[in-house]
Design an enzyme around this catalytic site. Sequence first.
Site, PDB file in Angstrom:
ATOM      1  N   SER A  51     -51.443 -53.702 -14.002  1.00 18.52           N
ATOM      2  CA  SER A  51     -50.362 -53.235 -13.141  1.00 18.52           C
ATOM      3  C   SER A  51     -50.450 -51.742 -12.823  1.00 18.52           C
ATOM      4  CB  SER A  51     -49.007 -53.543 -13.786  1.00 18.52           C
ATOM      5  OG  SER A  51     -48.933 -52.980 -15.088  1.00 18.52           O
ATOM      6  N   GLY A  89     -49.964 -57.590 -15.152  1.00 18.79           N
ATOM      7  CA  GLY A  89     -49.948 -58.493 -16.295  1.00 18.79           C
ATOM      8  C   GLY A  89     -51.314 -58.852 -16.832  1.00 18.79           C
ATOM      9  N   ASN A 117     -52.188 -54.141 -21.786  1.00 19.79           N
ATOM     10  CA  ASN A 117     -51.374 -55.324 -22.089  1.00 19.79           C
ATOM     11  C   ASN A 117     -51.806 -55.981 -23.397  1.00 19.79           C
ATOM     12  OD1 ASN A 117     -49.538 -55.338 -19.847  1.00 19.79           O
ATOM     13  ND2 ASN A 117     -51.233 -55.973 -18.539  1.00 19.79           N
ATOM     14  N   ASP A 200     -38.565 -48.753 -16.437  1.00 22.66           N
ATOM     15  CA  ASP A 200     -39.095 -49.461 -17.609  1.00 22.66           C
ATOM     16  C   ASP A 200     -39.785 -48.521 -18.599  1.00 22.66           C
ATOM     17  OD1 ASP A 200     -41.516 -48.863 -16.369  1.00 22.66           O
ATOM     18  OD2 ASP A 200     -41.973 -50.935 -15.808  1.00 22.66           O
ATOM     19  N   HIS A 203     -44.390 -47.848 -16.305  1.00 22.78           N
ATOM     20  CA  HIS A 203     -45.142 -47.687 -15.063  1.00 22.78           C
ATOM     21  C   HIS A 203     -44.768 -46.387 -14.353  1.00 22.78           C
ATOM     22  CE1 HIS A 203     -45.213 -52.071 -15.839  1.00 22.78           C
ATOM     23  NE2 HIS A 203     -46.471 -51.942 -15.419  1.00 22.78           N
TER      24      HIS A 203
END
Length: 224
Positions: A51, A89, A117, A200, A203
Site C-alpha cells: 500500500s 495489503g 505487512n 491510521d 500511511h
Amino acid sequence: MLRKLKALLLIPVIVIASCNGGSKAPVSDTSKPETPVAASTTKTILFFGDSLTAGYGLDDPADAFPNQVQHKIDSAKLPYTIINGGLSGETSAGGKGRIDWLLKQPIDVFVLELGANDGLRGIPIKETTQNLQAIIDRIKAKYPNAKLVMLGMQVPPNMGADYVNGFKNIFPELATKNKMALVPFLLQGVGGVRSLNQADGIHPTAQGAKILANNVWDVMKGVL
C-alpha cells in the site's frame, strides 16, 4: 516501318509489367526510402510493493511516492519510466505469487518494497526472508542485467526486541547478498510523525509521500 516502331514502343511496357508481377505501377518512383524509426531508448523501472507503493488513502494516486520519484527523473532528464506495481495489503508471499505476471514486460531497474505487512502480522523472519529472496531470484533469472534496489522497513517496538531487530536486518542482509542498492528505511522522517501520516498513523499523506520519494531518490539517482 510504322508497325516496327509500335512494336519497339511496346517492349518497355511489357518489361515493366513483368517486373511488377502484373501489379499496378507505383504512382511515383521518385519517393525517397523511409527513414527507419529509432527504437525507444526509454528504460523501465518497476516499483513492486504494498500500500505504501500503491499510495493507499491519498486523494490523488499520482501523489504516491513512486510517482514523485518519476517527477525527479523527468526533471533530471533521465530516460526512465516508472511502473507502479503496488498492491494494498500485499505480503511477501503474495508478492512471490504475483511477480511473474509483472515480469512479462522488460525491466531495467527493480525496486522492492515489501515486508511491512509481514512484520505487522508477526510472520516469522525466516519466511519473509525466503519469500523476498524468491522474488529477487526471479528478477535475476528473467532480467540478469537489471539493477536492483531494496527499500528497507521497520516494525513498531511493541513487536518485541528480538523480532524488531531480526526484521530490520532482513533488508540490509538481502541487499548485501544480492548486490542491491539499499534505502535503509523508506519511512525515515515520516514514520511516527502525526502530521505526515493519515489518520491510521501508518500511511503517509501526500506531503509524507514526498519525503519518501526524497529518501528513495537519494539512493536511486546514483543507480540511474
